[in-house]
Each structure stands twice: as C-alpha cells, then as structure tokens.
Design a protein around this motif. Structure first.
Motif, short mmCIF file in Angstrom:
data_model
loop_
_atom_site.label_atom_id
_atom_site.label_comp_id
_atom_site.label_asym_id
_atom_site.label_seq_id
_atom_site.Cartn_x
_atom_site.Cartn_y
_atom_site.Cartn_z
N LYS A 176 17.63 0.17 -1.43
CA LYS A 176 16.66 1.14 -0.96
C LYS A 176 15.28 0.84 -1.50
O LYS A 176 14.28 0.94 -0.79
N ARG A 177 15.21 0.46 -2.81
CA ARG A 177 13.91 0.12 -3.40
C ARG A 177 13.32 -1.11 -2.74
O ARG A 177 12.13 -1.18 -2.45
N SER A 178 14.18 -2.12 -2.49
CA SER A 178 13.70 -3.35 -1.85
C SER A 178 13.20 -3.07 -0.44
O SER A 178 12.18 -3.61 -0.01
N ALA A 179 13.95 -2.22 0.27
CA ALA A 179 13.54 -1.87 1.63
C ALA A 179 12.21 -1.14 1.63
O ALA A 179 11.35 -1.37 2.48
N GLY A 180 12.03 -0.24 0.64
CA GLY A 180 10.77 0.50 0.54
C GLY A 180 9.61 -0.43 0.24
O GLY A 180 8.51 -0.29 0.80
N HIS A 181 9.84 -1.38 -0.67
CA HIS A 181 8.80 -2.35 -1.01
C HIS A 181 8.44 -3.21 0.19
O HIS A 181 7.26 -3.45 0.47
N LEU A 182 9.46 -3.66 0.93
CA LEU A 182 9.22 -4.47 2.13
C LEU A 182 8.48 -3.67 3.19
O LEU A 182 7.57 -4.19 3.85
N GLN A 183 8.83 -2.39 3.31
CA GLN A 183 8.17 -1.53 4.29
C GLN A 183 6.68 -1.38 3.96
O GLN A 183 5.83 -1.42 4.86
N ARG A 184 6.37 -1.21 2.66
CA ARG A 184 4.96 -1.09 2.26
C ARG A 184 4.20 -2.38 2.53
O ARG A 184 3.05 -2.36 2.99
N ARG A 185 4.84 -3.51 2.25
CA ARG A 185 4.19 -4.80 2.51
C ARG A 185 3.92 -4.98 3.99
O ARG A 185 2.84 -5.45 4.39
N MET A 186 4.87 -4.61 4.82
CA MET A 186 4.68 -4.74 6.27
C MET A 186 3.59 -3.79 6.76
O MET A 186 2.83 -4.12 7.67
N TRP A 187 3.51 -2.60 6.13
CA TRP A 187 2.48 -1.64 6.54
C TRP A 187 1.09 -2.19 6.24
O TRP A 187 0.18 -2.11 7.07
N TRP A 188 0.93 -2.77 5.02
CA TRP A 188 -0.37 -3.35 4.67
C TRP A 188 -0.69 -4.55 5.55
O TRP A 188 -1.85 -4.74 5.95
N ALA A 189 0.30 -5.37 5.86
CA ALA A 189 0.07 -6.52 6.73
C ALA A 189 -0.35 -6.05 8.12
O ALA A 189 -1.25 -6.63 8.75
N CYS A 191 -1.86 -3.24 8.78
CA CYS A 191 -3.23 -2.73 8.67
C CYS A 191 -4.26 -3.86 8.72
O CYS A 191 -5.30 -3.75 9.37
N ARG A 192 -3.94 -4.96 8.01
CA ARG A 192 -4.87 -6.10 8.01
C ARG A 192 -5.01 -6.70 9.40
O ARG A 192 -6.12 -7.06 9.82
N VAL A 193 -3.91 -6.80 10.12
CA VAL A 193 -3.95 -7.35 11.49
C VAL A 193 -4.78 -6.45 12.39
O VAL A 193 -5.62 -6.93 13.17
N GLN A 194 -4.56 -5.14 12.28
CA GLN A 194 -5.31 -4.20 13.12
C GLN A 194 -6.80 -4.24 12.78
O GLN A 194 -7.66 -4.18 13.68
N THR A 195 -7.10 -4.35 11.48
CA THR A 195 -8.52 -4.44 11.07
C THR A 195 -9.16 -5.70 11.63
O THR A 195 -10.31 -5.68 12.09
#
Length: 219
Positions: A176-189, A191-195
């Motif tokens: 669950k922790r790994s999935a949460g960390h991966l989810q945050r990384r994908m969210w930031w990625a 955001c960068r793509v959208q920016t």
C-alpha cells in the motif's frame, strides 16, 4: 502458541472450516481425513499427529471429525478443550442432519463459531482454566501422539507451509505504501506534462498573435 486451523467433517466431506492464515495445511488436512478411519466405538476417540512444528489434534465421534491444527508448543489440554467445546456446540445444532449434510453446508453459520472459539482459546487466559475445572487434564495425557508419516502413505512428506497473517498484513501495508508513493510520482509527472503542454500551447498562441500583429501593422 496457537490454534492455526480448524475443521469439522464427516470423513472427507468438510462441513465447515476456518483459518486466519495461508498455507498448504488445508490440503494436508484432507490427506489426513482420507487416511484416518472413524472408530465404531460409541465413545469418542482422541488422536494427535505431529507434522514438523505443528500438530493435528482430532476427536472422532459417530463418524464426525473435529480437527484442530496447532503449533507444537500449544498445550494439548487447550487444543482438546477447544475441540470438545466446538463439538458440543456443533452437536447441539446439527446432530439431526449431520448424516445427510453436504460439503460446506454449515460453513456460513458455524464458521463464525469456529472463529470466535479459536480467538478465545488462543488469547483468553480463562481458556486453560476451563479445562482444569472440568477435571479432564489426565484424560488428555492418554492421547497417543503419532508422527504423521505413520498415516500418510507416501514416500516423501510435503513440507508444511504456514504464512502468518501478521506477515501478510505487513506485506499488504508495504504494498500500500509503495502504491501510494508510485501514485504520487505519477501525479507529479502528469502535472509536469500538463504544464509543458500548456506552456507550449501558450508560446504557439503568443507567436501567432505577434505574427498577426506585425502583419497588421505592415499590411
């Protein structure tokens, strides 16, 4: 020290069972049921079979098998107190249908009883006192403990696998922790793509506007 797994059956027809852990002991219990024959005696028979660091304790009465797999360090009197407890409760509810019941017919209803009584005998200090008050400690001392190879007709014994639920919970928490960390990384990625996309579109629009303005001034 604890009761890991319990079941009630008529021969190999399992009426109900419960465990909070995982492993191959469910299949091994089926092998034991196939090999241990019910006695014709009117009195219940008591048997214990060692298997690696665990013991399969069993009461057989009128063709019904009451089985508990426990760690080897659990006192036998506690294991048999548990079996006699569930036997009394099962007999009270199902003695009139036990000869015609089908597989897992009582799993939904009596499975809850197995859960509650296993928790009681695994964690409540009063569990051992119950057995002593009944004066049945000496009776359990007479139970013959055999090695499992004596009843399993095979060349090589299968290794008994038991995964503790605590370990499973830890693995689930880690996942669950790994999935949460991966989810945050994908969210930031994302955001960068959208920016980047918004920035690129803005530059293009700005160039078009500037080009149009320059053309309008010269034309």
């Amino acid at each position: 020290m604890s009761i890991v797994y319990s079941l009630i059956s008529r021969g190999v027809t399992v009426f109900c069972e419960y465990t909070g852990q995982t492993g191959n002991f469910v299949q091994i219990s089926r092998d034991i049921l196939e090999k241990v024959e019910a006695s014709n005696d009117s009195d219940p028979t008591f048997n214990s079979y060692t298997y690696d660091d665990h013991v399969f304790h069993m009461i057989i009465h009128h063709g019904v098998y009451y089985v508990a797999m426990a760690t080897k360090d659990l006192e036998r009197r506690i294991a048999y107190a548990f079996l006699e407890d569930i036997k009394a409760k099962f007999d009270e509810k199902y003695s009139d249908v036990v000869n015609t019941a089908v597989a897992y017919e009582m799993n939904k209803t009596f499975g809850k009883v197995l859960v509650e009584r296993m928790e009681f005998y695994n964690s409540n200090p009063e569990a051992d006192k119950v057995r002593k008050v009944r004066g049945e400690v000496d009776e359990v001392r007479q139970v013959m403990v055999e090695n499992i190879e004596r009843i399993l007709d095979r060349g090589d014994k299968i290794e008994l696998l038991v995964d503790k639920s605590e370990d499973l919970s830890a693995q689930a928490s880690k996942f669950k922790r790994s999935a949460g960390h991966l989810q945050r990384r994908m969210w930031w990625a994302n955001c960068r793509v959208q920016t980047l996309i918004v920035g690129s579109v803005s530059v293009v629009i700005l160039l078009i506007v500037l080009g149009a303005t320059k053309c309008f001034g010269q034309c």
